[in-house]
Design a protein around this motif. Structure first.
Motif, PDB file in Angstrom:
ATOM      1  N   GLU B 154      47.933  32.842  49.244  1.00  0.00           N
ATOM      2  CA  GLU B 154      49.032  31.856  49.264  1.00  0.00           C
ATOM      3  C   GLU B 154      50.393  32.499  49.044  1.00  0.00           C
ATOM      4  N   VAL B 155      50.442  33.503  48.186  1.00  0.00           N
ATOM      5  CA  VAL B 155      51.721  34.178  47.933  1.00  0.00           C
ATOM      6  C   VAL B 155      51.905  35.300  48.952  1.00  0.00           C
ATOM      7  N   GLY B 156      50.809  36.024  49.255  1.00  0.00           N
ATOM      8  CA  GLY B 156      50.867  37.027  50.306  1.00  0.00           C
ATOM      9  C   GLY B 156      50.835  38.448  49.786  1.00  0.00           C
ATOM     10  N   VAL B 157      49.666  39.093  49.877  1.00  0.00           N
ATOM     11  CA  VAL B 157      49.514  40.462  49.393  1.00  0.00           C
ATOM     12  C   VAL B 157      48.934  41.331  50.504  1.00  0.00           C
ATOM     13  N   SER B 158      49.436  42.566  50.613  1.00  0.00           N
ATOM     14  CA  SER B 158      48.924  43.532  51.593  1.00  0.00           C
ATOM     15  C   SER B 158      48.132  44.605  50.861  1.00  0.00           C
ATOM     16  N   GLY B 159      46.994  44.976  51.415  1.00  0.00           N
ATOM     17  CA  GLY B 159      46.185  46.011  50.773  1.00  0.00           C
ATOM     18  C   GLY B 159      44.901  46.242  51.544  1.00  0.00           C
ATOM     19  N   LEU B 160      44.062  47.097  50.970  1.00  0.00           N
ATOM     20  CA  LEU B 160      42.795  47.428  51.624  1.00  0.00           C
ATOM     21  C   LEU B 160      41.683  47.331  50.585  1.00  0.00           C
ATOM     22  N   PRO B 173      44.770  39.381  52.888  1.00  0.00           N
ATOM     23  CA  PRO B 173      45.225  38.732  54.126  1.00  0.00           C
ATOM     24  C   PRO B 173      45.964  39.681  55.070  1.00  0.00           C
ATOM     25  N   CYS B 174      46.609  40.712  54.527  1.00  0.00           N
ATOM     26  CA  CYS B 174      47.386  41.637  55.351  1.00  0.00           C
ATOM     27  C   CYS B 174      46.923  43.065  55.082  1.00  0.00           C
ATOM     28  N   PRO B 175      46.885  43.899  56.125  1.00  0.00           N
ATOM     29  CA  PRO B 175      46.500  45.296  55.924  1.00  0.00           C
ATOM     30  C   PRO B 175      47.531  46.034  55.070  1.00  0.00           C
ATOM     31  N   PRO B 176      47.179  47.225  54.550  1.00  0.00           N
ATOM     32  CA  PRO B 176      48.143  47.938  53.694  1.00  0.00           C
ATOM     33  C   PRO B 176      49.383  48.367  54.469  1.00  0.00           C
ATOM     34  N   MET B 177      50.427  48.663  53.735  1.00  0.00           N
ATOM     35  CA  MET B 177      51.666  49.150  54.360  1.00  0.00           C
ATOM     36  C   MET B 177      51.424  50.549  54.927  1.00  0.00           C
ATOM     37  N   PRO B 178      52.165  50.914  55.996  1.00  0.00           N
ATOM     38  CA  PRO B 178      52.026  52.279  56.526  1.00  0.00           C
ATOM     39  C   PRO B 178      52.360  53.309  55.441  1.00  0.00           C
ATOM     40  N   ALA B 347      55.983  51.956  46.980  1.00  0.00           N
ATOM     41  CA  ALA B 347      54.803  52.822  46.893  1.00  0.00           C
ATOM     42  C   ALA B 347      53.712  52.342  47.848  1.00  0.00           C
ATOM     43  N   THR B 348      53.030  53.286  48.469  1.00  0.00           N
ATOM     44  CA  THR B 348      51.939  52.916  49.386  1.00  0.00           C
ATOM     45  C   THR B 348      50.583  53.516  49.001  1.00  0.00           C
ATOM     46  N   ARG B 349      50.566  54.337  47.953  1.00  0.00           N
ATOM     47  CA  ARG B 349      49.288  54.852  47.444  1.00  0.00           C
ATOM     48  C   ARG B 349      49.311  54.774  45.926  1.00  0.00           C
ATOM     49  N   VAL B 350      48.120  54.665  45.353  1.00  0.00           N
ATOM     50  CA  VAL B 350      48.048  54.650  43.899  1.00  0.00           C
ATOM     51  C   VAL B 350      46.804  55.420  43.461  1.00  0.00           C
ATOM     52  N   VAL B 351      46.922  56.064  42.309  1.00  0.00           N
ATOM     53  CA  VAL B 351      45.795  56.796  41.719  1.00  0.00           C
ATOM     54  C   VAL B 351      45.394  56.048  40.443  1.00  0.00           C
ATOM     55  N   HIS B 352      44.174  55.532  40.435  1.00  0.00           N
ATOM     56  CA  HIS B 352      43.713  54.771  39.271  1.00  0.00           C
ATOM     57  C   HIS B 352      42.566  55.456  38.533  1.00  0.00           C
ATOM     58  N   ASP B 353      42.430  56.759  38.746  1.00  0.00           N
ATOM     59  CA  ASP B 353      41.338  57.483  38.081  1.00  0.00           C
ATOM     60  C   ASP B 353      41.523  57.568  36.574  1.00  0.00           C
ATOM     61  N   PHE B 354      42.742  57.306  36.101  1.00  0.00           N
ATOM     62  CA  PHE B 354      43.001  57.372  34.658  1.00  0.00           C
ATOM     63  C   PHE B 354      43.269  55.986  34.094  1.00  0.00           C
ATOM     64  N   TYR B 355      42.607  54.998  34.698  1.00  0.00           N
ATOM     65  CA  TYR B 355      42.798  53.617  34.246  1.00  0.00           C
ATOM     66  C   TYR B 355      42.419  53.475  32.774  1.00  0.00           C
ATOM     67  N   GLU B 356      41.321  54.157  32.385  1.00  0.00           N
ATOM     68  CA  GLU B 356      40.922  54.178  30.974  1.00  0.00           C
ATOM     69  C   GLU B 356      40.863  55.634  30.538  1.00  0.00           C
ATOM     70  N   LEU B 357      41.751  56.040  29.653  1.00  0.00           N
ATOM     71  CA  LEU B 357      41.717  57.419  29.179  1.00  0.00           C
ATOM     72  C   LEU B 357      40.502  57.635  28.282  1.00  0.00           C
TER      73      LEU B 357
END
Lengths: 193, 557
Positions: B154-160, B173-178, B347-357
């Motif tokens: 409803e608000v509109g988010v792009s991602g994969l 609903p929308c593919p990720p940004m280039p 930003a078009t990429r994110v690293v979440h490997d350190f979500y929990e230290l």
């Protein structure tokens, strides 16, 4: 008058566009210096809202050392002094006072060290020496901030004329881009990563 | 658009079903949900209704004059101190939020990370942290998931969607940004280090959706309003639907001073000033405060009365406490080739490997890393920060020369991290400083917990390693060793909980003390998440609206 302005504008635009690795660069400084001279003469006849004539000359000279005119346009070509006058006139009496006090101190230093009453009458090296000594003071912080802001804010505030500041750093003021945005995403697409 | 004509004009002396205070990320969602469900709604917004055509790429106006966020210049000074032992001093940019329809969802970066299941139960999993109010949420990720999906669509988010993402019931609903060059550098470096970078979810449309256009990649997201409505602010996505319902009256330029209660202690009236200073008071059957994590506690504290001597909804005494900012670190690298990180979304990429230290580090924390432009793509701010690397000069010819590379050939790897809830980090009323209406100014008391600072340091160091792996020729980074002195994330100040002695609202955002009063915004958060709270604020607002509608229909308000 208008013609001169326009041709200078056109020249600067093409020159800075071609500046990377072009021989046109060799001819640029001399022309810019002559522009600067004619501008200095004009400044005294122009109307400013809050800056005194003395302040105009002095701050103009300081701005020209903070962002000098060299191979590319500087604070002078950007009309930073007009920006400073505009924004000081926009609810910034306190900043103006900081500049007034700091200028008096700087002029005292000029008189003491070089026996010259005004900053703008000093040699460039002497000017740089005084500015270096002033680093870290509220005065220097304020004049540096205003000079840079005047170089890189929207032209409607009085500086960044012909968007020379934007051109200097490779910022093109437009509203739509398409990938590739830079070298690495171009390469990424080419390799199909 | 017939929206202006569709707006009703409710008399102030007749009770509307709901008054909503604030039209931001939560208020916009609430206005749309309640009004389209058939309830009469008055939304009070202190700022103007700015639309796409009103926004500009105007650094001086937005960053210095604070045209959107307001400060002393507009008559809204704030004060700051690190501890109650210090004198609070007037400062700009302490708690920064946009004053306009859509609130800060208009000028945010639009990074829409969902919280993860762990965020809602981390205190149980990790155990308590002494000296803090670290706690589980009264709701789980699964309870909120349908509403995250509502925000997506409803608000509109792009991602994969992918294994890196928290569980989801429906695709984006929308593919990720280039991908941008800065993120290619991050992605390659992260992979080299054995990490799993993935496309950043953003509340910016990569293609047309819900009648709004896709992004044209102008680069002015962070701190600016979108000029084409591709950014999914509540102004662009929710408010038009609320106004189209014919049940919602949006009153702009209206500054709320207090919420009054009747003899039974129920909220019955919201008092406000119109722009010209005329005082008005709207009667209401129920009040929903969506004013943000700074304004909401301020309003409650300012609404003290004989019945509510500590402020409205504050029998617990925790209104305004547990303020959380999220931590932040940055590391900027210089590269040989043009990066042009100023183009397109932040930003078009994110690293979440350190979500929990790893708990063996000896401190609590976690977060994510993304790649951005070091000055959010803003030329003036870039130049003010110029002379980035080593002992480079900050004025003169060499400075000027360096600027040319610094703007176009750099990438910033930024860490976005946790903040612990502390009783000592607060929004209170300053007894000495007033705003243009004569109200007590907002006073912030804030000092990051040592674990929060250690976490920022961890992310700073990790980002520096990533820059090395990315091939940066020079690099520099920082985090706030002495603690942050302001932020745009305003979280936790009316926290949600089951126990009325240590929380302000229940799991449905209803005040423990006042039956027909709801607080829905960043103030409801129990923990801080990992630095991108607005997705969760909007999801909470959808969920709260669902319950409020049910309560109202059952006569339980």
């Amino acid at each position: 008058m208008i013609d001169t302005q326009l041709s200078r504008r056109a020249f600067l635009r093409s020159a800075s566009g071609a500046a990377k690795g072009s021989i046109i660069i060799l001819g640029l400084p001399a022309i810019l210096v002559s522009c600067e001279k004619s501008k200095k003469a004009n400044l005294l006849n122009e109307k400013f809202s809050v800056l005194s004539k003395e302040e105009v000359q002095e701050f103009h000279a300081i701005a020209a050392r903070i962002i000098p005119t060299d191979e590319t346009p500087g604070a002078t070509e950007a009309g930073v002094i007009y920006f400073i006058d505009n924004v000081l006139n926009d609810g910034r009496a306190a900043e103006h006072e900081t500049l007034r006090i700091g200028l008096r101190e700087m002029q005292a230093a000029a008189a003491q060290k070089f026996n010259v009453s005004y900053f703008h009458e000093l040699e460039s090296e002497q000017q740089d020496q005084l500015l270096t000594e002033a680093e870290g003071t509220p005065f220097f912080g304020t004049i540096r901030f205003l000079t840079i802001a005047g170089m890189f804010s929207l032209p409607e505030y009085g500086g960044n004329r012909d968007k020379v500041g934007y051109e200097l750093i490779g910022f093109e003021d437009r509203h739509a881009w398409h990938p590739p945005y830079g070298s690495y995403d171009a390469d990424y697409a080419e390799r199909g990563e | 658009m017939a929206e202006a004509n569709a707006q009703p004009n409710y008399p102030t002396r007749e009770k509307v079903d709901f008054v909503i205070v604030g039209s931001g990320a939560a208020g916009g969602v609430m206005a749309k949900e309640l009004s389209t469900a058939g309830f009469s709604v008055v939304v009070l917004e202190q700022g103007p209704y700015l639309k796409a055509a009103d926004f500009k790429h105007d650094e001086w106006g937005y960053d210095v004059n604070k045209d959107l966020t307001w400060g002393s210049r507009q008559g809204y000074p704030q004060t700051f101190r690190k501890s109650v032992d210090d004198d609070a001093v007037t400062r700009e940019s302490v708690l920064d939020y946009a004053h306009n329809v859509g609130g800060s969802s208009v000028h945010y970066s639009g990074n829409f990370w969902r919280f993860r299941p762990i965020d809602f139960m981390e205190a149980s999993v990790r155990g308590p942290i002494s000296g803090t109010n670290f706690a589980d949420w009264p709701i789980t990720y699964d309870e909120l998931e349908p509403y995250y999906t509502k925000v997506d669509w409803e608000v509109g988010v792009s991602g994969l969607a992918g294994p890196w993402d928290p569980p989801r019931s429906r695709e984006y609903p929308c593919p990720p940004m280039p991908v941008k060059s800065s993120d290619v550098l991050l992605e390659r470096a992260a992979k080299k280090m054995g990490l799993t970078p993935y496309p950043a979810p953003v509340a910016i449309l990569s293609q047309p959706h819900n009648g709004r256009p896709g992004c044209i990649h102008c680069g002015f997201c962070n701190g600016y309003g979108c000029e084409v409505n591709a950014k999914s602010s509540s102004m662009a996505s929710m408010i038009p639907l609320a106004l189209d319902s014919g049940n919602c009256e949006l009153r702009t330029g209206c500054t709320v001073s207090r919420v009054n209660t009747d003899e039974n202690g129920r909220a019955n009236e919201v008092v406000y000033w119109e722009e010209d200073g005329r005082e008005q008071a709207q009667l209401a059957k129920a009040v929903v405060i969506c004013a943000n994590g700074a304004e909401t506690p301020r309003l409650l504290l300012a609404s003290e009365s004989e019945q509510h001597p500590n402020g409205l909804a504050n029998s617990s005494g925790v209104v305004g406490t547990n303020l959380m900012f999220n931590g932040y670190s940055t590391a900027v690298g210089l590269f040989d080739e043009p990066v042009n990180a100023h183009k397109s979304v932040p930003a078009t990429r994110v690293v979440h490997d350190f979500y929990e230290l790893d708990p063996s580090l000896g401190y609590y924390g976690g977060g994510g890393i993304d790649a951005r432009h070091f000055s959010a793509g803003r030329p003036m701010n870039a130049a003010l920060a110029g002379g980035l690397f080593g002992d480079a000069p900050t004025w003169g010819s060499e400075y000027k020369k360096n600027l040319q590379k610094e703007f176009t050939h750099t990438a910033a790897f930024d860490g976005h991290t946790t903040s612990l809830p502390l009783a000592t980090n607060t929004v209170t009323l300053d007894p000495n400083v007033q705003d243009k209406w004569g109200r007590a100014a907002m006073r912030t008391t804030y000092l990051d917990h040592p674990d929060d600072i250690s976490t920022m340091k961890f992310f700073y160091e990790k980002s520096m390693e990533l820059l090395d792996a990315a091939g940066a020729t020079k690099s520099i980074g920082s985090y706030t060793e002495e603690g942050q002195e302001g932020n745009v994330h305003l979280l936790g100040t009316c926290r949600m909980g089951n126990d009325p002695s240590n929380s302000v609202v229940d799991k449905f955002h209803r005040s423990h003390d006042v039956e027909n009063l709801f607080m829905v915004d960043g103030s409801s958060l129990v923990t801080s998440g990992r630095g991108q709270p607005t997705m969760t604020i909007m999801a909470l607002a959808f969920r709260a609206a669902d319950s409020i509608i049910q309560f109202a229909r059952r006569g339980e308000i």
